[in-house]
Motif scaffolding. Sequence first.
Motif, PDB file in Angstrom:
ATOM      1  N   SER A  36      39.233  41.693  52.416  1.00  0.00           N
ATOM      2  CA  SER A  36      39.619  41.735  51.001  1.00  0.00           C
ATOM      3  C   SER A  36      40.218  43.095  50.648  1.00  0.00           C
ATOM      4  O   SER A  36      41.140  43.175  49.826  1.00  0.00           O
ATOM      5  CB  SER A  36      38.411  41.431  50.113  1.00  0.00           C
ATOM      6  OG  SER A  36      37.937  40.134  50.402  1.00  0.00           O
ATOM      7  N   ALA A  40      43.814  43.803  48.992  1.00  0.00           N
ATOM      8  CA  ALA A  40      44.047  44.724  47.865  1.00  0.00           C
ATOM      9  C   ALA A  40      45.161  45.705  48.200  1.00  0.00           C
ATOM     10  O   ALA A  40      46.012  46.009  47.356  1.00  0.00           O
ATOM     11  CB  ALA A  40      42.753  45.458  47.518  1.00  0.00           C
ATOM     12  N   LYS A  43      48.463  43.958  47.966  1.00  0.00           N
ATOM     13  CA  LYS A  43      48.829  43.755  46.557  1.00  0.00           C
ATOM     14  C   LYS A  43      49.269  45.063  45.904  1.00  0.00           C
ATOM     15  O   LYS A  43      50.220  45.087  45.119  1.00  0.00           O
ATOM     16  CB  LYS A  43      47.664  43.119  45.785  1.00  0.00           C
ATOM     17  CG  LYS A  43      47.645  41.588  45.956  1.00  0.00           C
ATOM     18  CD  LYS A  43      46.384  40.953  45.415  1.00  0.00           C
ATOM     19  CE  LYS A  43      46.164  41.129  43.930  1.00  0.00           C
ATOM     20  NZ  LYS A  43      47.044  40.313  43.082  1.00  0.00           N
ATOM     21  N   GLU A  48      52.571  39.590  46.827  1.00  0.00           N
ATOM     22  CA  GLU A  48      51.696  38.539  46.305  1.00  0.00           C
ATOM     23  C   GLU A  48      50.995  37.901  47.500  1.00  0.00           C
ATOM     24  O   GLU A  48      51.625  37.668  48.525  1.00  0.00           O
ATOM     25  CB  GLU A  48      52.518  37.499  45.564  1.00  0.00           C
ATOM     26  CG  GLU A  48      53.155  38.067  44.304  1.00  0.00           C
ATOM     27  CD  GLU A  48      54.109  37.088  43.651  1.00  0.00           C
ATOM     28  OE1 GLU A  48      54.104  36.999  42.433  1.00  0.00           O
ATOM     29  OE2 GLU A  48      54.858  36.409  44.389  1.00  0.00           O
ATOM     30  N   LEU A  95      36.418  39.442  46.890  1.00  0.00           N
ATOM     31  CA  LEU A  95      37.634  39.872  46.179  1.00  0.00           C
ATOM     32  C   LEU A  95      37.257  40.718  44.968  1.00  0.00           C
ATOM     33  O   LEU A  95      37.884  41.750  44.701  1.00  0.00           O
ATOM     34  CB  LEU A  95      38.475  38.656  45.767  1.00  0.00           C
ATOM     35  CG  LEU A  95      39.154  37.909  46.928  1.00  0.00           C
ATOM     36  CD1 LEU A  95      39.787  36.608  46.445  1.00  0.00           C
ATOM     37  CD2 LEU A  95      40.210  38.788  47.616  1.00  0.00           C
ATOM     38  N   MET A 100      39.650  42.273  42.528  1.00  0.00           N
ATOM     39  CA  MET A 100      40.562  41.125  42.382  1.00  0.00           C
ATOM     40  C   MET A 100      39.830  39.874  41.903  1.00  0.00           C
ATOM     41  O   MET A 100      38.622  39.735  42.075  1.00  0.00           O
ATOM     42  CB  MET A 100      41.250  40.832  43.730  1.00  0.00           C
ATOM     43  CG  MET A 100      42.178  41.947  44.185  1.00  0.00           C
ATOM     44  SD  MET A 100      42.765  41.703  45.878  1.00  0.00           S
ATOM     45  CE  MET A 100      41.300  42.105  46.802  1.00  0.00           C
ATOM     46  N   THR A 101      40.596  38.961  41.314  1.00  0.00           N
ATOM     47  CA  THR A 101      40.047  37.711  40.801  1.00  0.00           C
ATOM     48  C   THR A 101      40.425  36.560  41.723  1.00  0.00           C
ATOM     49  O   THR A 101      41.609  36.367  42.016  1.00  0.00           O
ATOM     50  CB  THR A 101      40.624  37.427  39.389  1.00  0.00           C
ATOM     51  OG1 THR A 101      40.311  38.556  38.566  1.00  0.00           O
ATOM     52  CG2 THR A 101      40.046  36.171  38.785  1.00  0.00           C
ATOM     53  N   GLY A 132      48.130  37.835  38.528  1.00  0.00           N
ATOM     54  CA  GLY A 132      47.468  38.809  39.397  1.00  0.00           C
ATOM     55  C   GLY A 132      46.272  38.273  40.176  1.00  0.00           C
ATOM     56  O   GLY A 132      45.595  39.025  40.875  1.00  0.00           O
ATOM     57  N   VAL A 134      44.160  35.953  43.057  1.00  0.00           N
ATOM     58  CA  VAL A 134      44.371  35.597  44.468  1.00  0.00           C
ATOM     59  C   VAL A 134      43.943  34.143  44.650  1.00  0.00           C
ATOM     60  O   VAL A 134      42.750  33.829  44.640  1.00  0.00           O
ATOM     61  CB  VAL A 134      43.543  36.506  45.411  1.00  0.00           C
ATOM     62  CG1 VAL A 134      43.746  36.079  46.866  1.00  0.00           C
ATOM     63  CG2 VAL A 134      43.927  37.964  45.223  1.00  0.00           C
TER      64      VAL A 134
END
Length: 370
Positions: A36, A40, A43, A48, A95, A100-101, A132, A134
Amino acid sequence: MTSRLATAKRVVVKIGSSTLVSPEGEPQRVWLNRLSADIATLKAAGKEVIVVSSGAIALGRRRLKLPKGALKLEEAQAAASVGQIALAQSWTEALAANGMTAAQILLTLDDTEERRRYLNARATLGALLSLGAVPVINENDTVATAEIRFGDNDRLAARVAVMVGADCLVLLSDIDGLYTDNPVRNPEAVFIPEIPEITPEIEAMAGRPGSDMGSGGMVTKLLAAKIATAGGCDMAIALGQIDHPLRRLAEGGRGTWLLARSNPAAARKQWILGALKPAGTLTVDAGAARALQGGKSLLPAGITAVDGAFERGDAVIVRDGEGTEIARGLAAYGSDDATRLIGRRSADIETVLGYPGRAAMIHRDDLVVL
Ligand code: GLU
């Protein structure tokens, strides 16, 4: 040294069961956290990232205390329905720990084939990426009607990559790439770093590396590669069970690269122009014709006539006032709704149809201007 992963814009990463789940049936949390962190980093570099994750059955079978070995279809589906919750939770945590979501999407192969569902899945994925998040995709095993085969997710990942116009697909697996022969059985087998074209000789080299949990073997990986590379997407096969596998691959680490035969936009245009038989015609006014030449979507306001019977997602021809074909594309509305929308402003769509539809009759991503 950097790799095609370092220069890609939209990346799909597929993770196999034996990489993500320990032999005891638990998620590999430390590994997943590091992976993860790699996501990140990708990103943060402006890419993407979409994940296709196996592991539901491997996680669920242990929780249901199912025996080792082959499962009956309904047992595998039961295991998947239990394990998918654990899988989603593991991804959400890993995540989130890296800022991250996670967004869960369960697809069937039909969803990537049938054009109406395809358009929706693609639009949802596009929305998630622009927000934004994942997306973490798995096959919707609990409703699958065919046998669940390991390796299906290789194919699903390739279909997703083509569907979203990804330029890079990474299969993280229990083997570091393609060899001239099965390296487990033949010590003379030579590693192949790059495959510009999948020839019959390359297919003959695809052996079956042994693993009792994941890997559908090289055969399914080559099948995935054919789908991806024909759709304009480079594909890498790389070892998953190492720390930071994506970072290493991006930095030029070991993996076999199968090269795309064109770019995603060109492949998609080819598909819209060549593979799909148009089911109807939209005639547009001069303003809309100019807007299309300028790379804009086709809005209902510019349409003057609708001919033929077509459904949402079907290919249609776009003609100007003189009857000259100026474009082809995938209709966002079926012919009945399209007829009701002739000349209407996008803001009126909900009033006319009684539901809030898409603003464009043909979105510019689904349009080929001739
Ligand atoms: N969808 C299956 C699972 O999550 C895996 C299928 C595959 O590995 O190809 O357990």
